[in-house]
Design a protein around this motif. Structure first.
Motif, short mmCIF file in Angstrom:
data_model
loop_
_atom_site.label_atom_id
_atom_site.label_comp_id
_atom_site.label_asym_id
_atom_site.label_seq_id
_atom_site.Cartn_x
_atom_site.Cartn_y
_atom_site.Cartn_z
N LEU A 132 82.15 -62.71 54.78
CA LEU A 132 80.96 -63.39 55.28
C LEU A 132 79.72 -62.95 54.53
N HIS A 133 78.87 -63.92 54.19
CA HIS A 133 77.63 -63.66 53.46
C HIS A 133 76.45 -63.68 54.44
N PRO A 134 75.43 -62.88 54.20
CA PRO A 134 74.31 -62.82 55.14
C PRO A 134 73.69 -64.17 55.47
N LEU A 167 79.73 -58.98 53.56
CA LEU A 167 79.44 -58.60 52.19
C LEU A 167 78.47 -57.42 52.17
N GLY A 168 78.90 -56.32 51.56
CA GLY A 168 78.10 -55.12 51.51
C GLY A 168 78.18 -54.27 52.76
N GLY A 169 79.04 -54.67 53.71
CA GLY A 169 79.10 -53.95 54.98
C GLY A 169 80.53 -53.65 55.42
N SER A 170 80.73 -53.69 56.73
CA SER A 170 82.00 -53.29 57.33
C SER A 170 83.01 -54.42 57.36
N THR A 171 84.25 -54.04 57.64
CA THR A 171 85.31 -55.01 57.88
C THR A 171 85.63 -55.02 59.37
N GLY A 172 86.33 -56.06 59.80
CA GLY A 172 86.69 -56.18 61.20
C GLY A 172 87.51 -57.42 61.43
N SER A 229 85.54 -51.20 60.96
CA SER A 229 85.71 -50.06 60.06
C SER A 229 84.94 -50.29 58.78
N HIS A 230 84.89 -49.25 57.96
CA HIS A 230 84.24 -49.34 56.67
C HIS A 230 85.13 -50.07 55.67
N SER A 231 84.54 -50.47 54.54
CA SER A 231 85.28 -51.15 53.49
C SER A 231 86.27 -50.21 52.81
N ASP A 266 87.98 -55.88 50.38
CA ASP A 266 86.83 -55.04 50.07
C ASP A 266 85.58 -55.85 50.35
N THR A 267 84.44 -55.18 50.50
CA THR A 267 83.20 -55.91 50.78
C THR A 267 82.06 -55.58 49.84
#
Length: 238
Positions: free
Chosen positions: A6-8, A44-49, A69-71, A140-141
């Protein structure tokens, strides 16, 4: 696509996100998700879920994203690579990104055709698009830092030492050199030349910056074949 990235600018409100056209097609026709079902997602640039499909209307899809969680861990390897042929650049960027490489310089070499630097494939949005595909592949993010260095000597003399930082500096080059180290976990900067290898002048300049030549066997490989093989040999992949 192993991760719905997902993009901001897709954010709506209250943890809801509007998918773009490519993501909508993937969710509806590949994953075959319906309202209420979930898939892996990341910011993008952040966590996964996990993303839960909230609505599917007129081929548009809205999801609710909850970070968990983190990337994926980054690979402690920086890549200095002679600019490859335009058709191969796309594949190589996807592969390098999916391997977890976060710092990449595409540099000129005497054996790099001048026309390669004029290709539309070097437009920033197209390069970013290919790296996004690599992130989706590897769940990955975080996008790599990508630098274009169309002038070899100025970059090597003025910027390479600071950019490479600490850690081993390895120059993959055919010849009678020590074999490559393997299963490294500390920071490494890997220099991969064009097809046909670096010129003696380029090798000498890189050696002055602390790069040590290493052989990867007698076979001469295409760059797109050599890169994943080299990374798999040198690094212990996370």
């Amino acid at each position: 696509m192993n991760l719905l990235l997902l993009h901001p600018d897709q954010y709506l409100h209250d943890a809801l996100w509007r998918l773009n056209a490519r993501q909508c097609v993937h969710v509806r026709t590949v994953l075959n998700l319906t309202e209420g079902q979930q898939c892996r997602a990341g910011l993008l640039g952040g966590s996964t879920g996990m993303a839960t499909v909230k609505s599917i209307e007129n081929n548009g899809v809205t999801v609710e994203f909850k970070p968990l969680s983190h990337s994926e861990a980054a690979l402690p390897l920086s890549l200095l690579m002679a600019l490859p042929r335009p058709k191969m650049l796309k594949r190589i960027l996807i592969d390098a990104t999916s391997l977890g490489i976060k710092r990449i310089v595409l540099i000129n070499s005497w054996k790099v055709d001048k026309s390669y630097w004029q290709t539309p494939n070097l437009k920033a949005d197209l390069l970013r698009e290919k790296m996004i595909l690599g992130l989706e592949q590897a769940r990955d993010t975080c996008l790599p830092e990508l630098i274009l260095a169309p002038r070899f000597k100025p970059f090597v003399e003025d910027s390479l030492d600071e950019w490479a930082g600490s850690g081993q500096r390895i120059l993959a080059h055919p010849g009678d050199y020590p074999t490559l180290p393997c299963n490294l976990t500390e920071p490494v900067t890997l220099a991969v030349g064009p097809e046909g290898g670096w010129t003696p002048y380029e090798v000498d300049m890189l050696q002055r910056q602390g790069f040590a030549c290493h052989s990867f066997g007698a076979r001469i490989l295409r760059v797109e074949t050599a890169l994943p093989a080299l990374v798999g040999r040198i690094m212990r992949l996370p």
